[in-house]
Design a protein around this motif. Structure first.
Motif, short mmCIF file in Angstrom:
data_model
loop_
_atom_site.label_atom_id
_atom_site.label_comp_id
_atom_site.label_asym_id
_atom_site.label_seq_id
_atom_site.Cartn_x
_atom_site.Cartn_y
_atom_site.Cartn_z
N THR A 1 -7.79 12.88 -6.64
CA THR A 1 -6.50 12.22 -6.90
C THR A 1 -5.46 13.12 -7.55
O THR A 1 -4.34 12.69 -7.82
N SER A 2 -5.81 14.36 -7.83
CA SER A 2 -4.89 15.26 -8.50
C SER A 2 -3.58 15.40 -7.69
O SER A 2 -3.60 15.45 -6.46
N VAL A 3 -2.45 15.43 -8.38
CA VAL A 3 -1.16 15.45 -7.68
C VAL A 3 -0.57 16.86 -7.66
O VAL A 3 -0.93 17.71 -8.46
N VAL A 4 0.34 17.06 -6.73
CA VAL A 4 1.06 18.32 -6.65
C VAL A 4 2.05 18.37 -7.81
O VAL A 4 2.93 17.52 -7.90
N ASN B 1 0.83 -1.20 0.00
CA ASN B 1 0.00 0.00 0.00
C ASN B 1 0.86 1.25 0.00
O ASN B 1 1.88 1.32 0.69
N SER B 2 0.44 2.25 -0.77
CA SER B 2 1.18 3.50 -0.71
C SER B 2 0.79 4.21 0.58
O SER B 2 -0.33 4.06 1.07
N PRO B 3 1.72 4.99 1.14
CA PRO B 3 1.41 5.67 2.41
C PRO B 3 0.31 6.70 2.17
O PRO B 3 0.16 7.19 1.07
N PRO B 4 -0.48 7.02 3.22
CA PRO B 4 -1.49 8.06 3.05
C PRO B 4 -0.84 9.37 2.65
O PRO B 4 0.26 9.69 3.12
N ARG B 5 -1.52 10.10 1.79
CA ARG B 5 -0.92 11.34 1.32
C ARG B 5 -1.09 12.46 2.35
O ARG B 5 -2.03 12.46 3.13
N PRO C 1 -0.49 38.00 6.59
CA PRO C 1 -1.21 36.86 7.17
C PRO C 1 -1.42 35.75 6.13
O PRO C 1 -1.74 36.04 4.97
N ILE C 2 -1.22 34.52 6.55
CA ILE C 2 -1.38 33.38 5.64
C ILE C 2 -2.00 32.22 6.43
O ILE C 2 -1.73 32.06 7.62
N SER C 3 -2.84 31.46 5.75
CA SER C 3 -3.48 30.31 6.39
C SER C 3 -3.07 29.04 5.66
O SER C 3 -2.68 29.08 4.50
N PHE C 4 -3.17 27.90 6.38
CA PHE C 4 -2.92 26.64 5.68
C PHE C 4 -3.88 25.56 6.13
O PHE C 4 -4.48 25.62 7.21
N GLY C 5 -4.04 24.57 5.23
CA GLY C 5 -4.74 23.33 5.56
C GLY C 5 -3.80 22.18 5.29
O GLY C 5 -3.04 22.22 4.32
N LEU C 6 -3.81 21.18 6.16
CA LEU C 6 -2.96 19.99 5.97
C LEU C 6 -3.91 18.79 5.95
O LEU C 6 -4.62 18.55 6.93
N ALA C 7 -3.93 18.06 4.82
CA ALA C 7 -4.99 17.06 4.64
C ALA C 7 -4.53 15.96 3.68
O ALA C 7 -3.47 16.08 3.08
N PRO C 8 -5.34 14.90 3.53
CA PRO C 8 -4.90 13.78 2.68
C PRO C 8 -4.92 14.04 1.17
O PRO C 8 -4.45 13.18 0.43
#
Ligand SMILES: [Mg+2]
Length: 384
Positions: A233-236, A2-6, A139-146
């Motif tokens: 599923t779009s990639v960076v 399995n690939s690791p969670p993104r 000011p800057i905001s972020f989200g960290l997610a799968p």
């Protein structure tokens, strides 16, 4: 295996143009403030959170915004400053991140998948955010997610001036209560279609029967249904080298006349400007290449305020050419290339309003599209 969670981080400056204006002129802080023109057809390019309390939003006609808030402060954009800060932030991220994508002038995705073996991704992202704020005062905001979609949605919920992490187990609880138009890419039209089907929340969307969505919205319906389950599923897409547009010409007969060379240079640069506008991208860097008959080749590049306007690109291309060209030498090949491309040029919206220039280029481009790209060249590309 399995690939690791993104693990994807999405960074987005808060009210970027407005924040830069406040940095340049601290007296503007805390005021209902918009960036945009003052003419009859002007629209709001960006607005402060104080202005949003009056119901003002971007892309709204300026007249309407003034009606909603009579004490509104309107400032014209300072595009060079936005580019300047965008570049500082890009450099900070490039210096820290393993893989990143610059999605627009003030928005970035960073792929941190698998990095938890080396560091704590959340801690790392918090520190990067702090570094950006300390270095720029913005000011800057972020989200960290799968995935990218969830990271962007987390950022939007964390704004202004905050952050949010989503573990895979939290995704559905996060999504369910949100309105469907919180899904990136769901505009007014789709939102209304969904409302007509009795679907308002993401929970209702994921509970909907797939065949119904497919029947009403086609492929888009399937895509939305997946998004409602948090699937994306779009990639960076690594940013730097990958994205460039270039054009070059090898001449059957070497060109000796500098006037013809300049004319060629302008023609090629206009072609790139047209392509940028067609693809809704802006360029932050331009390069010119010259090859002489003995195959000696030299090139030179220069940063410029993010743009898709021919005249601004041509100005820089001409200067580069003058610096590069060995006077009196015949030329075998001439090339122009633009890099540091950012997407969503029109969404940043500022550019619709600048000196009616956008209107002019829209008119030019529609003629070019209709009659072929060679139909129009501005004065200077035909003679000289
Ligand atoms: Mg932003």
């Amino acid at each position: 295996m399995n690939s690791p969670p993104r693990r994807i981080a999405h960074f987005d400056l808060d009210a970027f143009f407005v924040s830069v204006e406040c940095l340049l002129n601290p007296e503007l802080r805390g005021k209902p403030l918009v960036v945009g023109g003052k003419g009859d057809r002007s629209v709001v390019a960006a607005c402060s959170y104080e202005a949003r309390k009056f119901g003002i939003h971007s892309a709204m006609p300026m007249r309407k915004a003034e009606e909603l808030c009579p004490q509104l402060t309107i400032v014209q954009g300072t595009r060079t400053a936005y580019s300047h800060y965008s570049r500082i932030i890009t450099d900070l991220i490039a210096g820290a991140a393993p893989v990143f994508e610059k999605a627009s002038i003030d928005e970035f995705y960073i792929d941190l998948t698998g990095m938890d073996r080396y560091f704590n991704p959340l801690q790392w992202t918090i520190e990067l955010r702090q570094k950006i704020m300390d270095s720029t005062g913005l000011p800057i905001s972020f989200g960290l997610a799968p995935n990218k979609m969830l990271a962007k949605m987390a950022t939007n919920e964390a704004k202004p001036n905050g952050w949010m992490q989503l573990e895979p187990s939290q995704v559905q609880d996060f999504l369910d209560p949100l309105r469907v138009d919180k899904i990136p890419g769901v505009g007014d039209h789709t939102f209304r279609n969904l409302l007509q089907l009795g679907i308002e929340t993401i929970y209702e969307l994921r509970q909907a029967k797939l065949p119904l969505l497919q029947q009403q919205l086609g492929k888009h319906g399937v895509d939305l249904w997946q998004k409602a389950q948090g699937i994306h599923t779009s990639v960076v897409a690594p940013w730097q080298e990958a994205k460039s547009i270039s054009t070059e010409n090898t001449y059957e007969q070497d060109i000796k006349d500098p006037a013809i060379l300049l004319q060629e240079l302008v023609r090629m640069t206009e072609k790139l400007g047209f392509e940028l506008r067609q693809e809704n991208k802006m360029a932050g860097c331009i390069a010119v290449k010259i090859r002489y008959p003995d195959f000696e080749t030299s090139s030179r590049q220069r940063s410029l305020p993010y743009t898709f306007y021919d005249d601004e690109l041509i100005l820089q291309a001409r200067q580069l050419f003058q610096e590069l060209y060995r006077k009196g030498q015949p030329v075998r090949l001439l090339g122009v290339r633009v890099t540091e491309l950012t997407d969503e040029a029109r969404q940043t919206n500022l550019f619709q309003d600048m000196n009616r220039k956008a209107e002019l280029y829209k008119a030019i481009d529609s003629v070019k599209t209709k009659f072929g790209k060679s139909a129009i060249f501005k004065a200077g590309s035909t003679k000289k």
